[in-house]
Design an enzyme around this catalytic site. Structure first.
Site, mmCIF file in Angstrom:
data_model
loop_
_atom_site.group_PDB
_atom_site.id
_atom_site.type_symbol
_atom_site.label_atom_id
_atom_site.label_comp_id
_atom_site.label_asym_id
_atom_site.label_seq_id
_atom_site.Cartn_x
_atom_site.Cartn_y
_atom_site.Cartn_z
ATOM 1 N N LYS A 175 -26.733 1.956 44.055
ATOM 2 C CA LYS A 175 -26.871 1.135 42.835
ATOM 3 C C LYS A 175 -25.525 1.050 42.090
ATOM 4 O O LYS A 175 -25.107 -0.030 41.693
ATOM 5 C CB LYS A 175 -27.966 1.752 41.950
ATOM 6 C CG LYS A 175 -28.076 1.190 40.555
ATOM 7 C CD LYS A 175 -28.776 -0.140 40.508
ATOM 8 C CE LYS A 175 -28.773 -0.697 39.089
ATOM 9 N NZ LYS A 175 -29.300 -2.040 39.008
ATOM 10 N N LYS B 11 -23.115 0.282 31.031
ATOM 11 C CA LYS B 11 -23.737 1.567 31.405
ATOM 12 C C LYS B 11 -23.523 1.837 32.898
ATOM 13 O O LYS B 11 -23.118 2.929 33.291
ATOM 14 C CB LYS B 11 -25.241 1.507 31.091
ATOM 15 C CG LYS B 11 -26.020 2.707 31.621
ATOM 16 C CD LYS B 11 -27.523 2.500 31.611
ATOM 17 C CE LYS B 11 -28.205 3.551 32.463
ATOM 18 N NZ LYS B 11 -29.641 3.392 32.591
ATOM 19 N N THR C 190 -31.950 3.770 36.326
ATOM 20 C CA THR C 190 -30.568 3.884 36.789
ATOM 21 C C THR C 190 -29.946 5.069 36.072
ATOM 22 O O THR C 190 -29.790 5.035 34.839
ATOM 23 C CB THR C 190 -29.765 2.605 36.456
ATOM 24 O OG1 THR C 190 -30.429 1.484 37.049
ATOM 25 C CG2 THR C 190 -28.352 2.694 36.989
#
Ligand code: NAD
Length: 288
Positions: free
Chosen positions: A167, A242, A92
């Protein structure tokens, strides 16, 4: 297929093991010796270094902590992997780096896709991840088989960077919906409602969402979740933070108004700074 796999941590370890189970030859590299020892147990070959891991690869797969590391790693991979090797980054990372890397790859004669995942460590181990893929149609088609060995769904999101975009949008929604779910249970309790009763009602009413019915933050209510195990395991607050930070960067770059996402980032920042970064992200209910 011969696969160079880079980054065999919590996620990559399980993914590589599934590739071996699926009949692929996996050549593993990681900067942590303990990750390599686990990979060896799962049937991976251990490479002497990055170059050795990719030099004969038909595909290179990476599962690394962040964009800066991914950039540095691919700088070395490109030039050492054979030109026919398909480069697949499953980490990611930020949308801009994913797009930039794909452009560099193309310039250097490689095809590259971003293929971040949803599902967490258990799904990585079970081979039931969901892959969201950014890249050209032909590269998506070429990657489908190998990604399918590690997941239950492989979805083409659009051109390079679109996987990362999907995402961050998904996880921004998840962060905000978890906080809203926690607040709803907290208010329900203060209004004197039995929490199981509230769950029974709301899970069949319009407030229903994944954070409630699949990942209920209240111990003993709904299916078994990290809440039933002291909020250990699951999806760490630090990782949620994050992803929210990546979403806020993406929103800023795109000029999108995301006030709920920004508030979720503020609340998870405070929660992580209070020493809870390791706990599952549903533990934020403890602050309410
Ligand atoms: P992790 O820290 O367990 O694994 C990362 C691995 O990369 C480690 O083994 C580390 O030693 C290795 N590494 C770091 N720098 C390296 C380098 N330069 N060369 C070779 N190896 C290097 O992290 P993780 O939980 O497996 O997450 C990996 C990625 O997956 C992250 O981008 C994360 O955001 C994403 N992700 C994680 C989850 C989850 O639930 N853990 C879920 C979805 C997505």
């Amino acid at each position: 297929m011969r696969i160079g796999f880079i980054g065999l941590g919590n996620m990559g370890g399980g993914m590589a093991a599934n590739l071996v189970r699926g009949g692929h030859k996996v050549c593993a590299v990681d900067s942590a010796p303990e990750a390599l020892a686990r990979a060896r147990e799962h049937g991976c070959e251990i490479a002497a270094g990055l170059r050795e891991a990719v030099v004969e690869a038909d595909a290179v797969i990476s599962m690394l902590p962040n964009g800066a590391i991914v950039r540095a790693v691919y700088d070395e991979v490109m030039g050492h992997a054979p030109p026919h090797a398909l480069l697949i980054d499953c980490s990611t990372i930020d949308v801009a780096t994913a797009r930039d890397l794909a452009t560099t790859a193309r310039r250097r004669g490689y095809a590259m896709i971003d293929a971040p995942v949803s599902g967490g460590i258990a799904a990585a181990a079970a081979g039931t991840l969901t892959f969201m893929v950014g890249g050209e149609e032909a590269d998506f088609m070429a990657a489908q088989g190998v990604l399918g060995t590690m997941g239950k769904a492989v979805i083409h999101a659009g051109p390079n960077g679109a996987g990362q975009a999907a995402k961050v949008c998904n996880n921004m929604l998840l962060g905000a919906s978890m906080i809203a779910t926690c607040e709803a249970f907290s208010l329900a309790g203060r209004l004197g409602l039995d929490l199981q009763t509230f769950y029974d009602i709301s899970s069949k009413a319009s407030g229903q969402c994944w954070s409630m019915t699949s990942y209920c933050p209240v111990p003993g209510v709904g299916p078994e979740t990290p809440a039933d195990h002291g909020y250990e395991g699951g999806f760490a607050t630090a990782l949620m933070l994050k992803d929210l930070t990546l979403a806020m960067e993406a929103a800023q770059g795109a000029g999108a108004a995301v006030s709920m996402g920004r508030r979720a980032q503020e609340l998870y920042t405070a929660f992580a700074q209070a020493g809870n970064g390791r706990l599952d992200f549903s533990a934020i209910i403890r602050t309410m």
